[in-house]
Design a protein around this motif. Structure first.
Motif, PDB file in Angstrom:
ATOM      1  N   GLN A 157       0.612  -0.935   0.074  1.00 27.16           N
ATOM      2  CA  GLN A 157      -0.053  -0.089  -0.070  1.00 27.16           C
ATOM      3  C   GLN A 157       0.764   1.185   0.009  1.00 27.16           C
ATOM      4  O   GLN A 157       0.277   2.271  -0.231  1.00 27.16           O
ATOM      5  CB  GLN A 157      -0.732  -0.089   0.994  1.00 27.16           C
ATOM      6  CG  GLN A 157      -1.739  -1.165   1.395  1.00 27.16           C
ATOM      7  CD  GLN A 157      -2.299  -1.276   2.864  1.00 27.16           C
ATOM      8  OE1 GLN A 157      -2.606  -0.211   3.277  1.00 27.16           O
ATOM      9  NE2 GLN A 157      -2.609  -2.402   3.191  1.00 27.16           N
ATOM     10  N   VAL A 158       2.085   1.008   0.061  1.00 27.86           N
ATOM     11  CA  VAL A 158       3.030   2.237   0.291  1.00 27.86           C
ATOM     12  C   VAL A 158       3.680   2.594  -0.952  1.00 27.86           C
ATOM     13  O   VAL A 158       4.253   1.865  -1.652  1.00 27.86           O
ATOM     14  CB  VAL A 158       4.170   1.917   1.444  1.00 27.86           C
ATOM     15  CG1 VAL A 158       4.946   2.851   1.611  1.00 27.86           C
ATOM     16  CG2 VAL A 158       3.593   1.765   2.907  1.00 27.86           C
ATOM     17  N   VAL A 159       3.558   4.047  -1.221  1.00 28.36           N
ATOM     18  CA  VAL A 159       4.596   4.421  -2.394  1.00 28.36           C
ATOM     19  C   VAL A 159       5.504   5.374  -1.659  1.00 28.36           C
ATOM     20  O   VAL A 159       5.230   6.401  -0.914  1.00 28.36           O
ATOM     21  CB  VAL A 159       3.514   5.413  -3.292  1.00 28.36           C
ATOM     22  CG1 VAL A 159       4.281   6.237  -4.496  1.00 28.36           C
ATOM     23  CG2 VAL A 159       2.222   4.624  -3.821  1.00 28.36           C
ATOM     24  N   GLU A 196      -2.770   8.790  -5.281  1.00 28.32           N
ATOM     25  CA  GLU A 196      -3.535   8.178  -6.360  1.00 28.32           C
ATOM     26  C   GLU A 196      -2.922   6.790  -6.461  1.00 28.32           C
ATOM     27  O   GLU A 196      -3.589   5.952  -7.135  1.00 28.32           O
ATOM     28  CB  GLU A 196      -3.349   9.192  -7.365  1.00 28.32           C
ATOM     29  CG  GLU A 196      -4.034  10.429  -7.478  1.00 28.32           C
ATOM     30  CD  GLU A 196      -3.831  11.333  -8.569  1.00 28.32           C
ATOM     31  OE1 GLU A 196      -3.201  10.970  -9.286  1.00 28.32           O
ATOM     32  OE2 GLU A 196      -4.538  12.400  -8.686  1.00 28.32           O
ATOM     33  N   GLN A 197      -1.894   6.496  -6.159  1.00 30.34           N
ATOM     34  CA  GLN A 197      -1.001   5.059  -6.387  1.00 30.34           C
ATOM     35  C   GLN A 197      -1.371   4.156  -5.456  1.00 30.34           C
ATOM     36  O   GLN A 197      -1.365   3.052  -5.692  1.00 30.34           O
ATOM     37  CB  GLN A 197       0.389   5.276  -6.610  1.00 30.34           C
ATOM     38  CG  GLN A 197       0.754   6.496  -7.697  1.00 30.34           C
ATOM     39  CD  GLN A 197      -0.036   6.628  -8.960  1.00 30.34           C
ATOM     40  OE1 GLN A 197      -0.111   5.631  -9.777  1.00 30.34           O
ATOM     41  NE2 GLN A 197      -0.451   7.924  -9.461  1.00 30.34           N
ATOM     42  N   GLY A 198      -1.346   4.635  -4.219  1.00 30.50           N
ATOM     43  CA  GLY A 198      -1.441   3.917  -3.058  1.00 30.50           C
ATOM     44  C   GLY A 198      -2.096   4.619  -1.747  1.00 30.50           C
ATOM     45  O   GLY A 198      -2.546   5.538  -1.678  1.00 30.50           O
ATOM     46  N   GLU A 199      -2.243   3.691  -0.754  1.00 28.06           N
ATOM     47  CA  GLU A 199      -3.045   4.374   0.394  1.00 28.06           C
ATOM     48  C   GLU A 199      -1.914   5.032   1.191  1.00 28.06           C
ATOM     49  O   GLU A 199      -2.659   6.017   2.313  1.00 28.06           O
ATOM     50  CB  GLU A 199      -3.705   3.260   1.173  1.00 28.06           C
ATOM     51  CG  GLU A 199      -4.505   2.622   0.127  1.00 28.06           C
ATOM     52  CD  GLU A 199      -5.365   1.476   1.068  1.00 28.06           C
ATOM     53  OE1 GLU A 199      -5.249   1.257   2.284  1.00 28.06           O
ATOM     54  OE2 GLU A 199      -5.692   0.233   0.289  1.00 28.06           O
ATOM     55  N   LYS A 200      -0.631   4.727   1.248  1.00 30.24           N
ATOM     56  CA  LYS A 200       0.393   5.367   2.291  1.00 30.24           C
ATOM     57  C   LYS A 200       1.707   5.936   1.624  1.00 30.24           C
ATOM     58  O   LYS A 200       1.798   5.687   0.460  1.00 30.24           O
ATOM     59  CB  LYS A 200       0.545   4.237   3.465  1.00 30.24           C
ATOM     60  CG  LYS A 200      -0.425   3.544   4.074  1.00 30.24           C
ATOM     61  CD  LYS A 200       0.333   2.576   4.815  1.00 30.24           C
ATOM     62  CE  LYS A 200      -0.960   1.809   5.632  1.00 30.24           C
ATOM     63  NZ  LYS A 200      -1.736   2.656   6.670  1.00 30.24           N
ATOM     64  N   VAL A 201       2.361   6.807   2.114  1.00 27.38           N
ATOM     65  CA  VAL A 201       3.341   7.335   1.629  1.00 27.38           C
ATOM     66  C   VAL A 201       4.521   6.976   2.697  1.00 27.38           C
ATOM     67  O   VAL A 201       4.380   7.656   3.808  1.00 27.38           O
ATOM     68  CB  VAL A 201       3.295   8.912   1.100  1.00 27.38           C
ATOM     69  CG1 VAL A 201       4.635   9.609   0.857  1.00 27.38           C
ATOM     70  CG2 VAL A 201       2.399   8.861  -0.090  1.00 27.38           C
ATOM     71  N   LEU A 202       5.813   6.700   2.199  1.00 29.16           N
ATOM     72  CA  LEU A 202       7.061   6.718   2.721  1.00 29.16           C
ATOM     73  C   LEU A 202       7.624   7.776   2.309  1.00 29.16           C
ATOM     74  O   LEU A 202       8.175   7.805   1.483  1.00 29.16           O
ATOM     75  CB  LEU A 202       7.793   5.289   2.872  1.00 29.16           C
ATOM     76  CG  LEU A 202       9.033   5.245   3.163  1.00 29.16           C
ATOM     77  CD1 LEU A 202       9.314   5.598   4.760  1.00 29.16           C
ATOM     78  CD2 LEU A 202       9.695   4.206   2.880  1.00 29.16           C
ATOM     79  N   PHE A 203       7.967   8.767   3.332  1.00 29.40           N
ATOM     80  CA  PHE A 203       8.559  10.015   3.085  1.00 29.40           C
ATOM     81  C   PHE A 203       9.983  10.231   3.340  1.00 29.40           C
ATOM     82  O   PHE A 203      10.193  10.366   4.627  1.00 29.40           O
ATOM     83  CB  PHE A 203       7.515  11.406   3.342  1.00 29.40           C
ATOM     84  CG  PHE A 203       8.179  12.692   2.818  1.00 29.40           C
ATOM     85  CD1 PHE A 203       7.448  13.085   1.486  1.00 29.40           C
ATOM     86  CD2 PHE A 203       9.053  13.367   3.170  1.00 29.40           C
ATOM     87  CE1 PHE A 203       8.080  14.276   0.819  1.00 29.40           C
ATOM     88  CE2 PHE A 203       9.502  14.600   2.573  1.00 29.40           C
ATOM     89  CZ  PHE A 203       8.882  14.939   1.514  1.00 29.40           C
TER      90      PHE A 203
END
Length: 394
Positions: A157-159, A196-203
């Motif tokens: 789920q992570v982008v 828009e690509q996934g539910e979560k972001v790893l920043f």
């Protein structure tokens, strides 16, 4: 300070921070530490003339890039100035230049090497000019983080979204895992694309830019954000916390912008009635929330250009730039001051000085290639993929 006190304060020593600059190198570090060659004396009164002569001898073979945070003594020899991404693109637009001399820091030179042609050679005048923020996320640490996300059942789920202020290895990781790069100017667009690509972001690697963009621009809450600490088991987070979070922020920060505090804002408002506080989004969230305006270095410059005569500004970014802007706009009756009372140069950016630049230009003029920054092909391919996704952002 005792070990117990250190643990209580969550201060984690890192080998990168303890490196002594000398004739050695650490492949795990974003910056090199070897500084070969005999530098001219900083007291040499002919340094400016020597730099001009060497640059003139090289002609169109050399293109000198100067980051906004560089010293004035270096900026005077820059063919173009700007932030890191603008400069890398400017270099790519000059294919006739055989040598790209990047007066900035290591990750910036890497980005220039990734974006320029194979025939061009990118040179960093001092290999010890690194970035503490970029060094806060190593390839090994980020790979371990991805394993943690996988074990928690959230990796799919992570982008990943990585700030331009990151090593080529981190940019490549981002590209390999379907993510994009961002700058401080387009972080909002990058995050919108990522969600828009996934539910979560790893920043990665700056927690403050990630938090400020998510909360200030995207309307998230602070509770939507968690901080992954690479120095703690599982990042210091439970699987439940990772599953509940929307923004997984890497525990990194800019050593310069992190110094500004809410007290700095309150103090300058008291000292200068009617002052406009303008800060960089790498500052802490409470500083950004208290500021009048927030923006990248390019935004800061344009805001001051458009400001009316007689206006007063306190700027929260690197001191070389603030001082340059103060001198520039004084003639237009605009008062520009540094946000904090404490002098705060970027120490690694300031390693690029006139002696290093003279040594670099004279070496190149004599046909000796020095301090070349070269990214390996595989890393370059995946990093370029992430950069292309950024360039395609709506």
């Amino acid at each position: 300070m005792t070990t117990a006190q250190t643990q209580e304060l969550d201060v984690q020593p890192t080998p990168l921070a303890l490196l002594l600059l000398g004739r050695e190198a650490d492949p795990r570090s974003e910056r090199g530490v070897e500084c070969p060659g005999d530098l001219p004396s900083p007291s040499d009164p002919d340094l400016v003339a020597r730099a001009r002569a060497a640059k003139e001898k090289l002609g169109d073979k050399v293109f000198v890039l100067g980051h906004h945070y560089q010293r004035d003594e270096v900026i005077q020899f820059a063919d173009v100035t700007g932030d890191s991404f603008k400069l890398a693109r400017d270099a790519a637009a000059r294919p006739e230049a055989e040598y790209i001399v990047f007066c900035g820091v290591h990750f910036m030179a890497e980005s220039a090497d990734i974006l320029t042609s194979d025939d061009q050679k990118v040179v960093l005048p001092d290999l010890a000019a690194g970035c503490s923020m970029a060094d806060m996320a190593t390839a090994e640490q980020v790979a371990e983080c991805w394993d943690v996300l996988t074990e928690a059942g959230v990796a799919e789920q992570v982008v990943p979204v990585s700030y331009m202020n990151s090593s080529a290895d981190i940019k490549a990781f981002t590209g390999k895992h379907g993510g994009t790069i961002c700058t401080s100017s387009n972080a909002e667009r990058a995050l919108n694309w990522a969600f828009e690509q996934g539910e979560k972001v790893l920043f990665l690697p700056d927690q403050h830019l990630g938090r400020n963009t998510a909360v200030r621009d995207l309307g998230m809450s602070l509770e939507d954000c968690v901080v992954y600490n690479p120095h703690r088991p599982n990042g210091g987070l439970s699987a439940e916390e990772l599953r509940a979070a929307k923004m997984i922020l890497w525990r990194g920060h800019c050593s310069v912008h992190g110094r500004f505090s809410l007290d700095s804002v309150d103090d300058v408002r008291e000292r200068i009635p009617g002052v406009n506080v303008l800060v960089h989004p790498e500052c802490k969230h409470e500083v950004v929330a208290a500021a009048d305006q927030v923006g990248s270095t390019e935004y800061i410059i344009k805001a001051l250009e458009a400001a009316p005569a007689g206006s007063k500004w306190a700027i929260g970014t690197e001191l070389n730039l603030v001082r340059r802007l103060a001198n520039r706009f004084a003639a237009e009756d605009k008062e520009v001051v540094f946000l904090d009372k404490t002098v705060c140069f970027c120490s690694t950016m300031n390693r690029i000085d006139l002696p290093h630049l003279v040594w670099t230009l004279e070496s190149l003029a004599e046909g000796t290639l020095v301090n070349r920054i070269e990214v390996d092909r595989e890393t370059e391919a995946f990093a370029k993929l992430a950069l292309k996704r950024m360039l395609a952002l709506p």
